[in-house]
Design a protein around this motif. Sequence first.
Motif, PDB file in Angstrom:
ATOM      1  N   GLU A  87       0.821  -1.222   0.000  1.00 24.35           N
ATOM      2  CA  GLU A  87       0.000   0.000   0.000  1.00 24.35           C
ATOM      3  C   GLU A  87       0.851   1.267   0.000  1.00 24.35           C
ATOM      4  OE1 GLU A  87      -2.762  -0.306   3.229  1.00 24.35           O
ATOM      5  OE2 GLU A  87      -3.939  -1.874   2.235  1.00 24.35           O
ATOM      6  N   VAL A  88       1.969   1.190  -0.742  1.00 25.13           N
ATOM      7  CA  VAL A  88       2.816   2.373  -0.933  1.00 25.13           C
ATOM      8  C   VAL A  88       2.257   3.147  -2.120  1.00 25.13           C
ATOM      9  CG1 VAL A  88       5.120   3.201  -1.496  1.00 25.13           C
ATOM     10  CG2 VAL A  88       4.842   1.216   0.002  1.00 25.13           C
ATOM     11  N   VAL A  89       1.949   4.406  -1.910  1.00 16.97           N
ATOM     12  CA  VAL A  89       1.327   5.222  -2.960  1.00 16.97           C
ATOM     13  C   VAL A  89       2.386   5.654  -3.977  1.00 16.97           C
ATOM     14  CG1 VAL A  89       0.006   7.322  -3.450  1.00 16.97           C
ATOM     15  CG2 VAL A  89      -0.395   6.051  -1.326  1.00 16.97           C
ATOM     16  N   PRO A  90       2.201   5.346  -5.257  1.00 19.50           N
ATOM     17  CA  PRO A  90       3.184   5.753  -6.267  1.00 19.50           C
ATOM     18  C   PRO A  90       3.151   7.253  -6.511  1.00 19.50           C
ATOM     19  CG  PRO A  90       1.291   4.744  -7.323  1.00 19.50           C
ATOM     20  CD  PRO A  90       1.082   4.591  -5.843  1.00 19.50           C
ATOM     21  N   ARG A 138      -3.627   5.204 -17.497  1.00 20.21           N
ATOM     22  CA  ARG A 138      -4.940   5.412 -16.869  1.00 20.21           C
ATOM     23  C   ARG A 138      -4.809   5.509 -15.345  1.00 20.21           C
ATOM     24  NH1 ARG A 138      -6.900   2.180 -21.240  1.00 20.21           N
ATOM     25  NH2 ARG A 138      -6.411   0.241 -20.142  1.00 20.21           N
ATOM     26  N   GLU A 139      -3.955   4.658 -14.758  1.00 17.33           N
ATOM     27  CA  GLU A 139      -3.760   4.706 -13.307  1.00 17.33           C
ATOM     28  C   GLU A 139      -3.146   6.027 -12.876  1.00 17.33           C
ATOM     29  OE1 GLU A 139      -1.354   2.386  -9.729  1.00 17.33           O
ATOM     30  OE2 GLU A 139      -1.495   1.451 -11.717  1.00 17.33           O
ATOM     31  N   ARG A 140      -2.162   6.496 -13.638  1.00 17.71           N
ATOM     32  CA  ARG A 140      -1.550   7.791 -13.314  1.00 17.71           C
ATOM     33  C   ARG A 140      -2.582   8.903 -13.326  1.00 17.71           C
ATOM     34  NH1 ARG A 140      -0.670  12.223 -15.588  1.00 17.71           N
ATOM     35  NH2 ARG A 140      -1.457  11.433 -17.585  1.00 17.71           N
ATOM     36  N   SER A 141      -3.419   8.895 -14.365  1.00 18.67           N
ATOM     37  CA  SER A 141      -4.452   9.931 -14.482  1.00 18.67           C
ATOM     38  C   SER A 141      -5.474   9.819 -13.355  1.00 18.67           C
ATOM     39  CB  SER A 141      -5.133   9.800 -15.846  1.00 18.67           C
ATOM     40  OG  SER A 141      -6.124  10.778 -16.005  1.00 18.67           O
ATOM     41  N   ALA A 142      -5.874   8.581 -13.032  1.00 15.11           N
ATOM     42  CA  ALA A 142      -6.873   8.371 -11.970  1.00 15.11           C
ATOM     43  C   ALA A 142      -6.349   8.823 -10.618  1.00 15.11           C
ATOM     44  CB  ALA A 142      -7.271   6.893 -11.916  1.00 15.11           C
ATOM     45  N   ARG A 143      -5.062   8.703 -10.390  1.00 13.76           N
ATOM     46  CA  ARG A 143      -4.465   9.121  -9.116  1.00 13.76           C
ATOM     47  C   ARG A 143      -4.203  10.625  -9.064  1.00 13.76           C
ATOM     48  NH1 ARG A 143      -2.588   5.227  -5.694  1.00 13.76           N
ATOM     49  NH2 ARG A 143      -2.554   3.072  -6.480  1.00 13.76           N
TER      50      ARG A 143
END
Length: 421
Positions: free
Chosen positions: A195-198, A243-248
């Motif tokens: 659960e380390v946030v990128p 997509r993950e980068r954008s969602a975060r």
Amino acid sequence: AARSELLVLELAAPDVRSFNALLRAEASAIQGSDGPWPPFIEQDEEEGGADEVEEEAEEEGAEEEEEEEDEEEEVSDRAERSERNRRAAHLRFGRRRRSASADVDGHVLRRMERLVWREMAAAGVAPDQRTFTALLTAHVRRRRSPANAAKLLEQMRACGIALDRHLLNLLLQLCARAGSGEATFELLRMMREAEVVPDARTFAALYSAVAGVGRELSSSSPQPTPDEASVAEWRAQLANLERERSARGIAHDDATRSSLAHALASLGDMVSAARVLVAGEEYGEGEPAAPLWAWNAVMMVAARAGDAETAFGLAREAEARGHTLDTWSYNALIRASLDPDNALELVEKMRARGVPPDAATYNFVIVACGDELEERARGLLEAMRRDGVKPNKHTSKTLLDNAHRISEDTYRDFERLARER
């Protein structure tokens, strides 16, 4: 670094901060791909001796000549004959000194590991997060293999080091620079489990790993284009990451944009790569256009793929967007030029525009010279001396790779220029 080491070891009770300061100094000495010409040392008799190695080289060269004569009628593949000649020439004047070549970066890493596992242990000092940060930084600069990342991860766990985002990002960078997509994404899975946030650096490393996979697919494929199924799989992986980068809510910075464009280009999607660079509709809408070094990265991918038209087109587009081409821009264009006259013309254009050539510039010119290398060598040496450019370790490697095209005297001339003060 040696003076710092003496100071640390002379302290009555050196602590972890003293050792970490020394490790940071050592890590800064890692030169990576920009190191100088290798400091060759002649072999002595105990290590085999130059004469003995020369004899062995002559014997092997003679065997290869006999094989070539026996198989001449059967061997029609010109590339295979060229490779055999290259190996014979490499034996003639490269191999007897190659084994004695000193790996400066390797020495630095060994000193660092000795400090951590011997000197610190002897002083009763346990390594901490900053200790491993220095070690990882050195390995990243030297582009070591993913096995080193696994080893360092195991050592950190054994020392009870908490793996935070910074350390995991360094591990990701190490795997990415070593070109291991699988190891990089295994670390990403570990990050998610912990659960380390990128952050932006995480995604830049992941995109770089995909770029490495793309290069590997292109270089290992016997076909003109790599396996389409593998390319499609990694493009899908790249799209999921984006997509993950954008969602975060992580905005593109120069590093993520450059790495993403590089990855797309390496997977053969030059259109999307260019779109990322100019902040088009699909990626980075409304964000500023990419910096010049991001354009250079994609230009170099096109150059390596032999796509001179795309490389020169990107250069024109970059200039139209307000960028002034720099040394690496021209290096990419020279890399794309298979003709020595075109390559040298680009070097002249660099000088006319006040852009200084560097060692990489001339390394690419050497490659472009091909079979004309020997006859153009003297002119190249004079040009390098005039531009104040010293041959580096990549010049040495490039010349050895083209050893069948040059004489031993020519190689020595480049070596002498590297030694000049």
